[in-house]
Design an enzyme around this catalytic site. Structure first.
Site, short mmCIF file in Angstrom:
data_model
loop_
_atom_site.label_atom_id
_atom_site.label_comp_id
_atom_site.label_asym_id
_atom_site.label_seq_id
_atom_site.Cartn_x
_atom_site.Cartn_y
_atom_site.Cartn_z
N TYR A 76 -37.47 30.24 65.55
CA TYR A 76 -36.49 28.91 65.55
C TYR A 76 -35.10 29.38 65.00
CZ TYR A 76 -40.86 26.50 66.43
OH TYR A 76 -41.84 25.96 67.03
N HIS A 134 -31.58 22.90 66.16
CA HIS A 134 -32.26 22.17 65.13
C HIS A 134 -32.08 22.87 63.45
CE1 HIS A 134 -34.15 18.62 64.61
NE2 HIS A 134 -35.58 19.07 64.80
N PHE A 168 -42.43 22.93 58.10
CA PHE A 168 -41.73 22.62 59.48
C PHE A 168 -40.89 21.32 59.22
CE2 PHE A 168 -44.72 25.35 60.99
CZ PHE A 168 -44.08 26.16 62.22
N ASN A 212 -40.49 18.39 60.28
CA ASN A 212 -41.32 17.00 60.06
C ASN A 212 -41.79 16.87 58.51
OD1 ASN A 212 -43.09 18.54 60.73
ND2 ASN A 212 -44.19 17.18 61.96
N ASN A 229 -36.41 13.73 62.72
CA ASN A 229 -37.84 13.88 61.92
C ASN A 229 -37.60 14.36 60.50
OD1 ASN A 229 -39.28 12.82 63.90
ND2 ASN A 229 -39.77 14.71 64.91
#
EC number: 3.1.1.29
Length: 194
Positions: free
Chosen positions: A16, A21, A67, A69, A115
């Site tokens: 990631y 993000h 993560f 969220n 989120n």
């Protein structure tokens, strides 16, 4: 009012690291590098942390290793430990509603479907009144494509614009501590990477 905690939102792990993000973490990484304050993993805060001095103020940096969220878990842990109020927190995050090359400060407001912001608001006792630094990543043009878009890597041309906006945002954040939020906001909001 001074900022005591700057949080860069991200998903953990190498897969990631280069995705849109994670733009918030890119900002905190650059700020830590500029201030020669390497981030170190600290399990009790569920993230990588560092301590810096900005405008004579003691400020904590945080990149959660949860993560996205679950970002609120890390933010709430650090805010609680250091007795930091929501309005003393700056959360840096990717923003679909701004184009690459643009970044803007904002106080409070909703989560706009983000989120990470949603969980932070929830974990701070449903309090949305923290500062945000929104790093523009653009929008795929179709709301059904948003998840793939934010978890995708920007093309080189967009990455360059995002990096330039982050660079300017770091300068303006430092300016916030020395010259005040109004001056820093005016400068940042006039900036657009070409």
């Amino acid at each position: 009012m001074t900022i005591k905690l700057i949080v860069g939102l991200a998903n953990p792990g190498a897969e990631y690291a280069a995705t849109r993000h994670n733009a918030g973490a890119w900002f905190v990484d650059l700020l830590a590098e500029r201030l020669r304050a390497p981030l170190r993993e600290e399990a009790k805060f569920f993230g990588y942390t560092s301590r810096v001095t900005l405008g004579g103020e003691d400020v904590r940096l945080l990149v959660p290793t949860t993560f996205m969220n679950l970002s609120g878990k890390a933010v709430a842990a650090m805010a609680s430990f250091f007795r930091i109020n929501p309005d003393e927190i700056l959360v840096v995050h990717d923003e679909l509603d701004l184009p690459p090359g643009v970044a803007k400060f904002k106080l409070g407001g909703g989560h706009g479907g983000h989120n990470g912001l949603k969980d932070i608001i929830s974990k701070l006792g449903n309090n949305p009144n923290f500062h945000r630094l929104r790093i523009g990543i653009g929008h795929p043009g179709d709301k059904n494509k948003v998840v793939g878009f934010v978890l995708g890597k920007p093309p080189v041309s967009e990455q360059k614009l995002i990096d330039e906006a982050i660079d300017e945002a770091v300068r303006c954040t430092e300016m916030w501590f020395t010259d005040g939020l109004t001056k820093a906001t005016n400068r940042l909001h006039a900036f657009k990477a070409q």
